[in-house]
Enzyme design. Structure first.
Site, PDB file in Angstrom:
ATOM      1  N   ARG A   1      -9.398   0.994   8.922  1.00 19.49           N
ATOM      2  CA  ARG A   1      -8.723  -0.257   9.465  1.00 19.49           C
ATOM      3  C   ARG A   1      -9.975  -1.191  10.168  1.00 19.49           C
ATOM      4  NH1 ARG A   1      -2.852   0.410   8.900  1.00 19.49           N
ATOM      5  NH2 ARG A   1      -1.791  -1.634   9.307  1.00 19.49           N
TER       6      ARG A   1
ATOM      7  N   LYS B   1       0.683  -1.329   0.153  1.00 20.66           N
ATOM      8  CA  LYS B   1       0.149  -0.011  -0.023  1.00 20.66           C
ATOM      9  C   LYS B   1       0.986   1.109  -0.018  1.00 20.66           C
ATOM     10  CE  LYS B   1      -2.177  -1.238   3.956  1.00 20.66           C
ATOM     11  NZ  LYS B   1      -1.390  -2.487   4.222  1.00 20.66           N
TER      12      LYS B   1
ATOM     13  N   ARG C   1      -0.200  -8.804  13.419  1.00 20.85           N
ATOM     14  CA  ARG C   1      -0.743  -7.628  12.653  1.00 20.85           C
ATOM     15  C   ARG C   1      -1.687  -8.411  11.575  1.00 20.85           C
ATOM     16  NH1 ARG C   1       4.959  -5.560  10.854  1.00 20.85           N
ATOM     17  NH2 ARG C   1       4.017  -4.638   9.271  1.00 20.85           N
TER      18      ARG C   1
ATOM     19  N   ARG D   1      12.156  -6.816   4.208  1.00 24.11           N
ATOM     20  CA  ARG D   1      12.176  -5.369   4.425  1.00 24.11           C
ATOM     21  C   ARG D   1      13.103  -5.105   5.800  1.00 24.11           C
ATOM     22  NH1 ARG D   1       6.665  -2.411   4.643  1.00 24.11           N
ATOM     23  NH2 ARG D   1       6.493  -3.167   6.961  1.00 24.11           N
TER      24      ARG D   1
ATOM     25  N   ARG E   1      11.836  -1.142  11.895  1.00 23.57           N
ATOM     26  CA  ARG E   1      10.442  -0.941  12.515  1.00 23.57           C
ATOM     27  C   ARG E   1      10.408  -1.942  13.766  1.00 23.57           C
ATOM     28  NH1 ARG E   1       5.594  -0.227   8.362  1.00 23.57           N
ATOM     29  NH2 ARG E   1       4.654  -1.548   9.963  1.00 23.57           N
TER      30      ARG E   1
HETATM   31  P1  ADP Z   1       1.453  -2.112   7.728  1.00 24.10           P
HETATM   32  O1  ADP Z   1       0.277  -2.026   6.821  1.00 24.10           O
HETATM   33  O2  ADP Z   1       2.713  -2.401   7.260  1.00 24.10           O
HETATM   34  O3  ADP Z   1       1.338  -3.072   8.901  1.00 24.10           O
HETATM   35  P2  ADP Z   1       1.191   0.584   8.932  1.00 24.10           P
HETATM   36  O4  ADP Z   1       2.233   1.503   9.003  1.00 24.10           O
HETATM   37  O5  ADP Z   1       0.099   1.023   8.076  1.00 24.10           O
HETATM   38  O6  ADP Z   1       1.747  -0.934   8.839  1.00 24.10           O
HETATM   39  O7  ADP Z   1       0.599   0.728  10.324  1.00 24.10           O
HETATM   40  C1  ADP Z   1       1.737   0.206  11.320  1.00 24.10           C
HETATM   41  C2  ADP Z   1       0.790   0.000  12.892  1.00 24.10           C
HETATM   42  O8  ADP Z   1       0.167   1.228  13.195  1.00 24.10           O
HETATM   43  C3  ADP Z   1      -0.432  -0.836  12.735  1.00 24.10           C
HETATM   44  O9  ADP Z   1       0.032  -2.075  13.145  1.00 24.10           O
HETATM   45  C4  ADP Z   1      -1.159  -0.297  13.821  1.00 24.10           C
HETATM   46  O10 ADP Z   1      -0.421  -0.667  15.208  1.00 24.10           O
HETATM   47  C5  ADP Z   1      -1.014   1.087  13.898  1.00 24.10           C
HETATM   48  N1  ADP Z   1      -1.966   1.658  12.692  1.00 24.10           N
HETATM   49  C6  ADP Z   1      -1.975   2.119  11.603  1.00 24.10           C
HETATM   50  N2  ADP Z   1      -3.201   2.506  11.177  1.00 24.10           N
HETATM   51  C7  ADP Z   1      -4.046   2.242  12.057  1.00 24.10           C
HETATM   52  C8  ADP Z   1      -5.283   2.451  11.891  1.00 24.10           C
HETATM   53  N3  ADP Z   1      -6.111   2.913  10.903  1.00 24.10           N
HETATM   54  N4  ADP Z   1      -5.978   2.264  12.918  1.00 24.10           N
HETATM   55  C9  ADP Z   1      -5.458   1.440  14.095  1.00 24.10           C
HETATM   56  N5  ADP Z   1      -3.995   1.220  14.162  1.00 24.10           N
HETATM   57  C10 ADP Z   1      -3.469   1.762  13.232  1.00 24.10           C
END
Ligand code: ADP
Length: 192
Positions: A87, A13, A149, A126, A138
């Site tokens: 999400r 994404k 996740r 990654r 990360r």
């Molecule tokens: P990825 O899709 O690679 O897991 P992101 O950078 O989108 O990672 O998100 C990393 C973390 O940030 C998530 O695992 C969660 O803990 C938090 N997070 C991000 N966006 C949201 C959201 N919309 N709602 C709740 N938690 C979120």
């Protein structure tokens, strides 16, 4: 034109969102990036979210909806790419309300379709690349957090596929291809 990129962690994404920013001048709204920035800044909110993020859990709807609200109220753009938001179903409902308040529409929801084996190897890769380049890894790019996740994705985020499908807004693209092919598929959707 405002779009959502949906898909599990590691689906690509962020990569596709950055293409849309570079080539179409869209504005990327990544709640993951916003939360990491909050954590790095040492703000109170950043401290609250750090642990749950490191474990791979979802931050509360209230916090992420607040972040998106702030952006939509202050940033002017002729197109937002929502990356990692919404999400949960509650976040999707909140987004609909926020867009309406701003007189904006949601034009497409694009699902990046991948399978779990690829996700695990992409994310582990990654993390290894970042480590080899001396860059920070990360906190949630490890196998244990990745499992959480993925579970969070299937439990709380995947229902959004049905939600947007029912509204006639969902289009899937094969996320397993080359980055350029995925980009081309997204381009086709945006132009039709
Ligand atoms: P990825 O899709 O690679 O897991 P992101 O950078 O989108 O990672 O998100 C990393 C973390 O940030 C998530 O695992 C969660 O803990 C938090 N997070 C991000 N966006 C949201 C959201 N919309 N709602 C709740 N938690 C979120």
């Amino acid at each position: 034109m405002n779009i959502i990129l949906l898909g599990p962690p590691g689906a690509g994404k962020g990569t596709q969102a950055s293409f849309l920013v570079e080539e179409r001048g869209m504005v990327q709204l990544s709640t993951g990036d916003m939360l990491r920035a909050a954590k790095d800044s040492g703000s109170e909110m950043g401290k609250v979210v750090a642990d749950v993020m490191a474990r791979g859990g979802l931050v509360t709807d209230e916090i992420v909806i607040g972040l998106i609200r702030e952006q939509l109220e202050t940033v002017k753009s002729n197109g937002f790419v929502f990356d990692g938001f919404p999400r949960t179903l509650a976040q999707a409902d909140a987004l609909a309300v926020l867009l309406k308040e701003q007189g904006q529409t949601l034009d497409a929801v694009i699902e990046l379709e991948v399978n779990d084996d690829v996700l695990v190897s992409r994310i582990v890769g990654r993390a290894a690349e970042a480590a080899a380049a001396g860059k920070p890894v990360r906190a949630d790019d490890n196998e244990e957090s990745l499992k959480v996740r993925l579970m969070e994705y299937y439990k709380k985020t995947s229902p959004l596929l049905g939600y947007y499908y029912a509204k006639g807004q969902l289009t899937g693209v094969d996320g397993l291809g080359e980055m350029a092919d995925v980009k081309a598929s997204i381009g086709t959707i945006l132009e039709t």
